[in-house]
Write a protein that holds these residues in place. Structure first.
Motif, short mmCIF file in Angstrom:
data_model
loop_
_atom_site.label_atom_id
_atom_site.label_comp_id
_atom_site.label_asym_id
_atom_site.label_seq_id
_atom_site.Cartn_x
_atom_site.Cartn_y
_atom_site.Cartn_z
N HIS A 16 0.81 -1.22 0.00
CA HIS A 16 0.00 0.00 0.00
C HIS A 16 0.85 1.27 0.00
CE1 HIS A 16 -3.38 2.62 1.10
NE2 HIS A 16 -2.54 3.20 1.94
N TYR A 20 2.12 0.45 -4.46
CA TYR A 20 0.78 0.80 -4.94
C TYR A 20 0.72 2.30 -5.24
CZ TYR A 20 -4.26 0.19 -5.50
OH TYR A 20 -5.53 0.13 -6.02
N ALA A 23 2.46 2.97 -8.42
CA ALA A 23 1.61 2.54 -9.55
C ALA A 23 0.56 3.61 -9.83
CB ALA A 23 0.95 1.21 -9.23
N ASP A 24 0.06 4.22 -8.78
CA ASP A 24 -0.89 5.33 -8.96
C ASP A 24 -0.21 6.52 -9.63
OD1 ASP A 24 -3.01 4.00 -7.87
OD2 ASP A 24 -2.89 4.94 -5.90
N GLY A 27 0.12 6.39 -13.15
CA GLY A 27 -1.13 6.84 -13.77
C GLY A 27 -1.16 8.35 -13.91
N ARG A 30 0.81 9.41 -16.58
CA ARG A 30 0.38 8.80 -17.85
C ARG A 30 1.49 7.95 -18.48
NH1 ARG A 30 -3.10 11.50 -15.63
NH2 ARG A 30 -4.86 12.53 -16.66
N GLN A 32 2.84 4.74 -19.86
CA GLN A 32 2.15 3.58 -20.43
C GLN A 32 2.96 2.30 -20.18
OE1 GLN A 32 -1.03 4.09 -22.30
NE2 GLN A 32 -0.74 5.91 -21.03
N TYR A 33 2.28 1.24 -19.82
CA TYR A 33 2.91 -0.08 -19.73
C TYR A 33 1.90 -1.13 -20.19
CZ TYR A 33 0.76 0.03 -14.99
OH TYR A 33 -0.10 0.14 -13.94
N ARG A 38 -2.26 -7.46 -13.28
CA ARG A 38 -3.39 -7.16 -12.39
C ARG A 38 -2.81 -6.94 -11.00
NH1 ARG A 38 -4.75 -7.06 -16.75
NH2 ARG A 38 -6.18 -8.40 -17.90
N ARG A 41 -3.62 -5.30 -3.94
CA ARG A 41 -3.04 -4.45 -2.90
C ARG A 41 -2.87 -5.25 -1.61
NH1 ARG A 41 -5.47 0.20 0.45
NH2 ARG A 41 -7.43 -0.85 -0.03
N THR B 997 -8.17 5.57 -7.01
CA THR B 997 -7.34 4.79 -6.10
C THR B 997 -7.87 4.83 -4.67
OG1 THR B 997 -5.18 4.69 -5.04
CG2 THR B 997 -5.77 6.79 -6.03
N PRO B 998 -7.84 3.69 -3.99
CA PRO B 998 -8.28 3.68 -2.59
C PRO B 998 -7.40 4.56 -1.70
CG PRO B 998 -7.26 1.57 -3.22
CD PRO B 998 -7.45 2.37 -4.47
N ARG B 999 -6.19 4.84 -2.17
CA ARG B 999 -5.29 5.67 -1.36
C ARG B 999 -5.92 7.03 -1.07
NH1 ARG B 999 -1.91 6.96 -4.57
NH2 ARG B 999 -0.77 8.33 -3.19
N GLU B 1002 -10.76 5.84 -0.70
CA GLU B 1002 -11.41 4.84 0.14
C GLU B 1002 -12.04 5.46 1.39
OE1 GLU B 1002 -10.24 0.35 0.89
OE2 GLU B 1002 -9.11 1.68 2.22
N ASN B 1023 -9.31 -0.25 -8.85
CA ASN B 1023 -8.61 0.92 -9.38
C ASN B 1023 -8.55 0.83 -10.91
OD1 ASN B 1023 -6.70 2.84 -10.12
ND2 ASN B 1023 -5.49 2.55 -8.26
N ASP B 1026 -6.15 5.09 -12.25
CA ASP B 1026 -4.71 5.27 -12.10
C ASP B 1026 -3.92 4.06 -12.61
OD1 ASP B 1026 -6.33 6.78 -10.30
OD2 ASP B 1026 -4.51 7.49 -9.31
N GLN B 1027 -4.51 2.86 -12.39
CA GLN B 1027 -3.77 1.66 -12.76
C GLN B 1027 -4.38 0.96 -13.98
OE1 GLN B 1027 -3.39 -0.63 -9.13
NE2 GLN B 1027 -2.31 1.01 -8.07
N TRP B 1030 -5.52 5.24 -17.29
CA TRP B 1030 -4.42 6.21 -17.47
C TRP B 1030 -3.16 5.57 -18.03
CZ3 TRP B 1030 -4.63 9.76 -12.48
CH2 TRP B 1030 -5.61 10.74 -12.67
N LYS B 1042 -9.23 -5.49 -18.88
CA LYS B 1042 -8.57 -5.46 -17.57
C LYS B 1042 -9.52 -4.89 -16.52
CE LYS B 1042 -4.59 -3.39 -15.17
NZ LYS B 1042 -3.27 -2.78 -15.31
N GLU B 1045 -11.95 -7.43 -15.37
CA GLU B 1045 -11.34 -8.40 -14.47
C GLU B 1045 -11.09 -7.80 -13.09
OE1 GLU B 1045 -7.92 -10.17 -16.22
OE2 GLU B 1045 -9.09 -11.29 -17.70
N LEU B 1046 -10.62 -6.56 -13.07
CA LEU B 1046 -10.36 -5.92 -11.78
C LEU B 1046 -11.65 -5.79 -10.98
CD1 LEU B 1046 -7.82 -3.09 -12.78
CD2 LEU B 1046 -7.32 -5.18 -11.49
N MET B 1049 -12.66 -9.14 -9.69
CA MET B 1049 -11.82 -9.52 -8.54
C MET B 1049 -12.30 -8.81 -7.28
SD MET B 1049 -8.17 -9.34 -10.49
CE MET B 1049 -7.03 -9.63 -9.15
#
Lengths: 148, 1501
Positions: A16, A20, A23-24, A27, A30, A32-33, A38, A41, B997-999, B1002, B1023, B1026-1027, B1030, B1042, B1045-1046, B1049
């Motif tokens: 977290h 995480y 990763a945010d 975003g 921007r 890209q990957y 998946r 957290r 994002t939950p950060r 949430e 999310n 952001d994940q 974006w 995706k 699926e997220l 999940m």
């Protein structure tokens, strides 16, 4: 016909506080990957058990990425070191049963290291793509050389 | 004073939202006070948010500061006021009235969801101050990516010079930016807001804006007119191509008030346009058969095609404006008739009559006036022109006439102008164009008379003129040159020397006039008669189109006000305009030269004989490149792109600054610092050499989230920098810039930057030029030694004299004196200037309005013994505004200042805090999961990539999903209400939100669940922004897949969630302080003054500890009195119970309830408290070096100080040698003791004062007199104290041969030195009682570092906390430090303890681990691995977890070999269902693994 490129599916466990967050941030920036990953957290990578990694692979993940705080920078002191130990243990296990150890990897990133995290994901996807489908999968798809 | 007046206010204002402000706010809010956190910037975070990593641990600054910022934002009792500052404070401690100025954000903080769509459409790129101009940001942006609060804001600077210069105040910058974005129609729309004649002015405007353009100071002004024309032409092209339709014709409402406009020229058209827009019924009375006035009948077609004019008139007509043509006032209709019929009248009839030449022969055939000539041409009643045409005049009409005459067939056109070219009112472009076409201009010539032949003009007699004195217009008056008469033969004369208003009209309209023009109020445009307004040429005389438009605008505003019965004068549009302060104008030094484009034109040869438009305009490529050159002077361009994009309607460009008054009991100032402006030290080339950056810029460079994503590059060419030099003390320790103090942090910052850089870049070579390395903080010296030991980091003790940029490569050559004092040179790729700290910009203003004293350098003045108090009671200070310092000391002071406020306001604690109440939680235990899924579009952020509706479709039939919906912004207020409604309506008991994002979000959604009566843990987030959207915007299909699926999940996980209750824990509201020295006593008093009972435990027989060894500080010479006062206060305090000569033999318990067993002699007794403060202190280090103990002439600094204090020191010109670092920075004590350098300086000064003839030599390694202590180091040198450096490789030697002799080989001296010393004084440093510390740390289960000092929870941000909750530390037990620092740290520990003790009950987190007692095998692995000592062996010998201590990491759960431990909310099953769900499609729809898969792994293992 276009050759079908193997699209591996990768489970990433991100802590977290750092991974995480970064990763945010990827975003926000921007960056890209590949969409093959998946993210799940976890409060700390120290929470993750070897079984989770094995179950992910057993269920069909082609790769597992464990992303925690920088060493020395764990929010919970040294949970990431516990995770490192378990990831290494899992790699040994995989070798023992004849599965490529590179299907699992640990990375340490800070909350600001969005680019390095994205690069790691990209690299991981490439690595796993080269390794081909996870051989444990019941309906195992052929190895990538058959695709190309 | 009445009793109620006396009641203190339980609220505190904290000014400054850096880490100090954040820490003070959190401590206060968490101990029962309301906090207003006031921050000047758009987000909190201060300098820490800029940093990459922190020393000495290498932690990422963002990682550690972000959670604190988020915590601050979530705290109900902290009101964050960004873009605000304290401007006045009235009243007394305990009850102040604070006035806070709030600057506009232009974004509604409540409505903004932080979605970022605005920033994506914003055309404005401006230097990003946050990145110290290493990159650009948008006009609307967040201060930084992780900014708190997570909302956007607009930067405005005032209004651009171009806009202010424009008579109509057209938003030039705005439409130029829109053109840059190819938003041509929007650009035209923006122009028409202030000027309905966009296409027309794009051709004929005299563009006064361009002369003001800031870009013009760098190279060429932006060609604004041509850009306007370009955008307008695009509109017409689209209309012609059928890609655009004009808007529907409107008719005014029948009840609309009526306005008459006399004259359909630019002023009339503009007013008609605006009034029709405002809903009035407007009729334009036009004398000619078509509208346009001079635009149609004055400006020839080749400059302004009638098509263009008709187009814009048509747009105005369609707004419902009625035109009555061929209607002349007085002749066809009387003014009075209009007055009777209309509610208001606007007179804009223009200046249609030509001025007479006033010479004989003017009435001859062949002599026409320019206006008439042009009118005739425009009316298709073309005059016949041939032969030689003479045009008299130098204005637009003259040129238009001349060029028209050429087109009509004149063989020769000559212009006569009585002044010189410089005085001509026509534009240079116009003059040039005429000349190109063949018009000859004769300057300084005036006509005298016209001669006749055959009843027609045949010649013109002229006279040569010269320029005399300037006249009323400022232009030089032409004077005739006697005897210079000459005659020219002509066929036609056109006189165009000026126009005037028709006298007949002036007479008919019975309002006041002056100089042949209507007289109006200059602001409102109203004439002497109410309801009659005038503007344009009939008021101003002949002027430009844009002047007429401006007049029309002004009158339109007045007429609206007039008809609505409002004041005509106050708060008009023009009043809202303000110029940009010069200091905020864009800097031009980095603007690359690029000239403006020229529009293509018709070749002069093909112009004759036709009226085709001469100017062709810019190409799209030219226009885009030109728009790019705009410097965005005003920052935000007010183009309104954000307004139309924001779906939350959060943007309001009309916001204004306002002030609010707050009732507070106390104020804490934490405004931070500003970095020294490196350009003030010109010799280092900052601002001139591309590859010289400041340390803060370098920090942004290193940051992975910075402008270069962590790449260390040269700014000149983007190449990776391999050779980097740091130069220390830029703006510090430097009397030439007034900063004689040391900035304390730069040495370590440079060391850290070098360490990080060598890690980042292969083959990096780092060089640090320094004066003394000041690594005086805890564990700093060890870090410095590690850096020094690296092969690729070099320290050079020298400050370079100059830096030269090498031409071509832009490498930097540094000249400096090397170790042997020889001039050396070295070349680098990049130079980092370690800029020092200065007081913040706001400090002086703050001090003035709060009436607090500043010190000589502008920092907040404090006393060493009252380090947190400003000169005004009730106003406290913390952090770098008090003295330059590092993060831990800043955080410490912040907590300490909070303690000061707590002590002051203790009676008002809990009086103003908000506690939210929630409905009773709905019991879901026996219910099947009923899931509500809410998928968010986040405007376009998710929706433009992920097919949100498809996501909903594909998850709505998942088991247990009762409802699945989508919304534009799930976090918007209405959406949250909707979630609550849905919970009630569908009896939902699990909620999944798929959004960001939950950060960040949430807590908001969990709060919504609580408000709806659901346990907050029944919530799960996916999310997908952001994940997902974006980061996969290029692959929308995969992103949708995706996202599905997220969400699935999350649904799977949500099914397994159950309600969790955190529980509470009663708090024993008294404190235990271990150690009765300065720190222990201060902490005890701070707590006791807040009303808490304190047990103060001291093992010695008296209070005071090492405070008794200190006799004086630099500023105070009677520390004994201070100590005695303190001891007396402690002893007399009703809330403090002191225990002397006792030993702690055992400590049990946890936060809220600790028990300590004390042993005194043979007796044992127990004390208890909710929090413990460890202040066990330290002592002067012992030594046996340098003959100490063997010669009575060798003594320690402490002993010297005592003798000096007791006046037992002889004043007989002795030689005294002080040796530094005797007990420190060596193998035994690898740390720096921090205080010894200053102590030596202090004692050396005392000796010199007592005995000026004494010779004092200080043998040192680095002089570490950091902060303001540097001043005393300077004083000591000035007093003659000799400082001689030594290295640890060649330490001084002390021999006693009938007298002490100190020998030394200094790296700074050629010869070996031998000093006969009467006394040798050793600076032995500070050490701890290792045995005692070990014992206590074992009992408390808290760590010690390698040197025996206690280890705090976090070096930077938790300097007085232990990782174990409820236990705090301070004083020398933490690390060596000075009296003032100990006082601050003790108070900080007290403030932190007060966050526990102020509560009767503590909430215990629900997300904790628990042990299944059946499964536990009593191995106690959990006890070993937990960093927080939460697990323990219970009475059955099984592991059990103390929820109060558990931090919820789950490490124990993962380590438990019997798998007996689970972490609530992150249970093994909850991970497993997500994994299974992810592969459900591959392993059968139910998500179960197939038998084969199940057997594989486990069998093989």
């Amino acid at each position: 016909m276009e050759p079908i490129v193997f699209q591996p599916k990768i489970v990433a466990f991100c802590c977290h506080y750092c991974a995480y967050s970064s990763a945010d941030l990827a975003g926000s920036m921007r960056i890209q990957y590949p969409p093959n990953v998946r993210i799940i957290r976890t409060p700390c990578t120290g929470r993750l058990e070897t079984e989770y990694f094995m179950k992910a692979l057993e269920n069909g993940a082609d790769g597992v990425l464990v992303a925690g705080c920088l060493e020395g920078g764990c929010h919970f002191v040294e949970g990431n070191l516990c995770a490192k130990r378990r990831v290494n243990y899992t790699r040994d296990l995989l070798m023992e049963i004849g599965i490529e150890k590179d299907r699992i990897r640990m990375v340490n990133v800070s909350a600001a290291m969005a680019r390095p995290l994205a690069d790691t994901i990209t690299d991981m996807v490439e690595t796993v793509r080269k390794l081909g489908t996870n051989p444990i999968k019941c309906n195992g798809s052929p190895k990538p050389e058959n695709h190309s | 004073m009445s009793k109620s007046d006396d009641k203190k206010i339980g609220a505190v204002l904290v000014q400054g939202g850096g880490i100090a402000g954040v820490q003070a706010s959190l401590d206060l809010a968490n101990s029962g006070f309301k906090v207003y956190l006031v921050e000047r910037d758009a987000a909190i975070g201060g300098m820490m948010a800029h940093l990459d990593k922190t020393f000495p641990t290498g932690d990422c600054a963002t990682c550690i500061v972000s959670p604190k910022l988020v915590e601050c934002a979530r705290n109900l009792n902290i009101e964050i006021m960004t873009l605000s500052e304290l401007i006045d404070l009235e009243g007394q401690p305990g009850h102040f009235k604070a006035t806070v100025k709030r600057y506009p954000r232009y974004v509604d903080e409540v409505k903004c969801t932080g979605c970022s769509e605005c920033t994506q459409v914003c055309p404005v790129d401006i230097p990003d101050e946050f990145n110290r101009c290493l990159g650009t940001r948008k006009g609307i942006a967040k201060l930084y990516a992780q900014a708190t609060p997570n909302i956007f804001g607009i930067l405005k600077n005032g209004h651009s010079p171009c806009k202010l210069k424009c008579p109509a105040k057209v938003n030039v910058q705005g439409y130029v930016q829109l053109i840059k974005q190819k938003e041509y129609l929007k650009a035209v729309e923006l122009i028409r807001q202030r000027n309905p004649l966009s296409a027309i002015c794009g051709r004929v405007c005299t563009h006064p804006c361009e002369s003001e353009c800031t870009r013009g100071k760098a190279d060429d002004p932006i060609t604004i007119r041509l850009l306007k024309r370009f955008a307008s032409d695009k509109e017409m092209e689209m209309l012609e191509a059928g890609k655009l339709a004009l808007r529907e014709e409107k008719t005014p409402a029948p009840e609309a008030q009526k306005v008459a406009v006399i004259g359909g020229g630019p002023a009339g058209l503009t007013a008609a346009n605006d009034l029709a827009d405002a809903g009035f019924a407007v009729t334009v009375y036009e004398a000619m058969p078509a509208a346009g006035g001079m635009l149609r009948y004055g400006i020839p077609e080749y400059r302004l095609p009638k098509k263009v004019l008709d187009h814009e008139i048509e747009i105005i007509r369609r707004k419902g404006v009625r035109f009555v043509y061929d209607c002349r006032i007085s002749k066809d209709i009387t003014f009075q008739a209009l007055r009777n019929e209309y509610d208001a009248v606007f007179v804009s009839a223009g200046a249609q009559k030509s001025r007479k030449l006033g010479v004989n022969g003017e009435q001859l055939t062949g002599v026409v006036d320019g206006v008439e000539f042009l009118r005739a041409v425009a009316s298709h009643n073309k005059p016949v022109v041939k032969g030689t045409v003479m045009v008299v005049g130098g204005g637009d009409t003259a040129f238009d006439s001349a060029r028209t005459a050429l087109r009509l067939g004149a063989e020769k056109v000559i212009m006569l102008y009585r002044r010189s070219r410089a005085e001509m009112s026509a534009t240079p472009l116009e003059i040039e164009a005429a000349e190109k076409e063949g018009v000859k201009i004769r300057y300084l010539v005036a006509p005298l008379r016209l001669n006749e032949e055959n009843g027609k003009v045949s010649a013109i007699e002229c006279i040569q003129m010269k320029l005399g004195e300037p006249d009323a217009s400022g232009r030089r008056r032409p004077v005739e040159v006697e005897g210079s008469e000459f005659t020219l033969e002509v066929d036609m004369v056109i006189s165009a020397i000026g126009q005037m208003v028709d006298e007949q009209l002036l007479g008919h309209i019975n309002v006041k006039s002056e100089n042949g023009r209507f007289k109006i109020d200059p602001v409102t445009g109203q004439t002497s008669v109410a309801g009659v307004f005038a503007g344009g040429d009939n008021v101003s005389g002949p002027a430009t189109v844009i002047d007429a438009v401006a007049a029309g605008k002004r009158v339109a505003e007045s007429i609206q006000r007039y008809l609505k019965g409002k004041d005509l004068l106050g708060g008009r549009f023009e009043d809202s305009l303000r110029p940009i302060p010069p200091a905020f104008m864009p800097t031009l030094d980095k603007v690359g030269k690029k000239s403006r484009p020229r529009a293509k034109e018709l070749a002069p040869a093909s112009r004759v004989g036709n009226f085709d438009e001469v100017e062709i305009g810019l190409t799209e490529e030219q226009a885009l490149a030109e728009a790019e050159r705009c410097l965005n002077c005003a920052l935000c361009s007010e183009c309104n792109r954000c307004v139309e994009t924001c779906k939350q309607h959060a943007i309001d460009h009309a916001m204004r600054e306002r002030t609010v008054t707050l009732d507070v009991g106390s104020v804490i100032l934490t405004p931070g610092f500003k970095e020294f402006d490196a350009s003030r030290k010109g010799e280092f080339g900052y601002g001139r050499h591309a590859n010289v950056v400041t340390s803060v810029q370098f920090e942004r460079m290193l940051s992975a989230a910075g402008p270069f994503e962590g790449h260390v590059i040269r700014l000149s060419d983007g190449r990776e920098a391999k050779r980097i030099a740091w130069i220390q003390c830029i703006g510090s320790r430097d009397s030439t810039c007034g900063n004689e103090y040391c900035s304390s942090i730069c040495c370590m910052m440079a060391t850290k930057q070098a360490m990080v850089a060598v890690d980042h870049v292969d083959g990096m070579d780092a060089t640090i030029f320094y004066m003394d390395i000041r690594a005086h903080g805890k564990d700093f010296d060890q870090y410095y030694e590690r850096a020094r030991a690296k092969e690729n980091i070099h320290y050079i003790k020298s400050i370079p004299s100059r830096i030269v940029q090498l031409p071509g490569s832009r490498d930097l050559r540094v000249s400096f004196l090397d170790e042997n004092s020889r001039l050396a040179q070295k070349e680098f790729d990049l130079i980092v200037l370690s800029v020092g700290m200065e007081p913040p910009h706001s400090m002086a203003g703050l001090a003035a309005c709060l009436d607090i004293k500043l010190n000589q350098f502008g920092f907040c003045a404090t006393d060493r013994l009252l380090p947190l108090s400003t000169s005004r009671p009730g106003v406290f200070v913390g952090g770098t505004a008090q003295e330059p310092k590092d993060i831990p000391e800043t955080v410490t002071q912040a907590s300490a200042a909070a303690s000061m406020a707590m002590e002051l306001l203790a009676p008002a604690r809990n009086s103003l805090i908000t506690k939210k109440s929630y409905p009773v939680e709905h019991d879901v235990a026996d219910e099947e999961p009923r899931l509500g899924v809410f998928v968010c579009h986040c405007g376009m952020n998710i929706g433009s990539v992920v097919d949100v509706e498809q996501v909903v479709k594909r998850v709505e039939h998942e088991p247990n999903v009762v409802s699945a919906t989508h919304s534009m912004f799930t976090c918007a207020d209405t959406s949250l209400s909707n979630i609550k409604d849905m919970i009630h309506q569908h009896r939902l008991n699990r909620i999944v939100v798929a959004s960001c994002t939950p950060r960040t979000h949430e807590p908001l959604f969990r709060e919504t669940l609580r408000e709806a009566g659901l346990n907050p843990n029944l919530f799960e987030m996916a999310n997908i922004r952001d994940q997902c959207s974006w980061v996969h915007s290029a692959a929308p299909e995969s992103a949708t897949e995706k996202a599905v699926e997220l969400v699935k999940m999350s649904i799977a996980r949500a099914r397994t969630l159950w309600p969790l209750e955190g529980g509470t824990l009663a708090v024993d509201q008294s404190g235990i302080v271990i150690g009765g020295g300065l720190s222990g006593m201060t902490a005890a008093l701070a707590l006791a003054d807040q009303g808490f009972n304190v047990h103060l435990v001291e093992q010695a027989g008296r209070l005071g500890g090492t405070l008794h060894d200190i006799h004086r500080t630099f500023e105070h010479d009677d520390i004994a009195r201070f100590a005695n006062n303190l001891i007396e206060q402690v002893q007399k305090h009703p809330h403090i119970k002191s225990y002397l000569e006792v030993e702690i033999t055992g400590i049990k318990g946890h936060i809220g309830k600790f028990h300590a067993i004390l042993a005194k002699g043979d007796a044992n007794f127990e004390i208890s408290g909710g929090a413990i403060i460890v202040a066990t202190g330290g002592q002067a280090a012992k030594t046996a070096e340098y003959l100490y103990g063997r010669s009575d002439r060798v003594l320690t600094q402490v002993e010297l100080e005592k003798r000096l204090h007791e006046k037992a020191w002889p004043a007989n010109g002795q030689n005294i040698v002080m040796i530094q670092c005797v007990g420190s920075r060596n193998e035994r004590h690898p740390y720096c003791s921090r205080i010894c350098c200053s102590m030596a300086v202090k004692n050396a000064l005392a000796i010199k004062k007592l005995d000026p003839d004494a010779n004092v030599y200080v043998l040192y390694r680095d002089v570490r007199t950091y902060g303001f202590r540097e001043i005393y180091y300077k004083q000591a040198r000035e007093a003659g104290v000799v400082f001689i450096r030594y290295t640890p490789e060649a330490p001084p030697q002390v021999a006693d041969n009938n007298g002490l002799v100190v020998t030394l080989r200094s790296p700074d001296l050629r010869e070996q030195l031998a000093i006969e010393a009467d006394n040798v004084v050793l600076s032995t440093g500070v050490e701890v009682d290792l045995k005692n510390n070990k014992r206590i740390s074992d009992m408390l289960k808290v760590p010690l570092n390698a040197d025996g000092f206690y280890g705090e929870a976090h070096m930077k941000l938790r300097p007085v906390d232990f990782t174990t909750e409820g236990i705090f530390l301070c004083g020398l037990a933490h690390s060596p430090k000075f009296v003032d620092e100990n006082i601050a740290q003790a108070r900080a520990a007290a403030a932190r303890a007060a966050t526990v003790l102020s509560k009767t009950h503590l909430d215990v987190s629900a997300q904790v681990s628990y042990v299944d007692q059946q499964k536990c095998i009593s191995c106690m692995t959990c006890v070993t691995v937990c960093p927080y000592s939460a697990p323990y062996s219970n009475k059955d010998g099984k592991g059990q977890i103390e929820a109060a201590k558990c931090m919820g990491c789950g490490i124990c759960a993962a380590e438990c070999p019997a798998r007996a431990i689970q972490l609530h909310h992150f249970e093994t099953d909850q991970f497993m269902v997500m994994i299974k769900q992810l592969f459900a499609g591959e392993n059968g729809e139910n998500g179960a693994t197939t038998p084969r898969a199940a057997e594989t792994l486990m069998e093989k293992v």
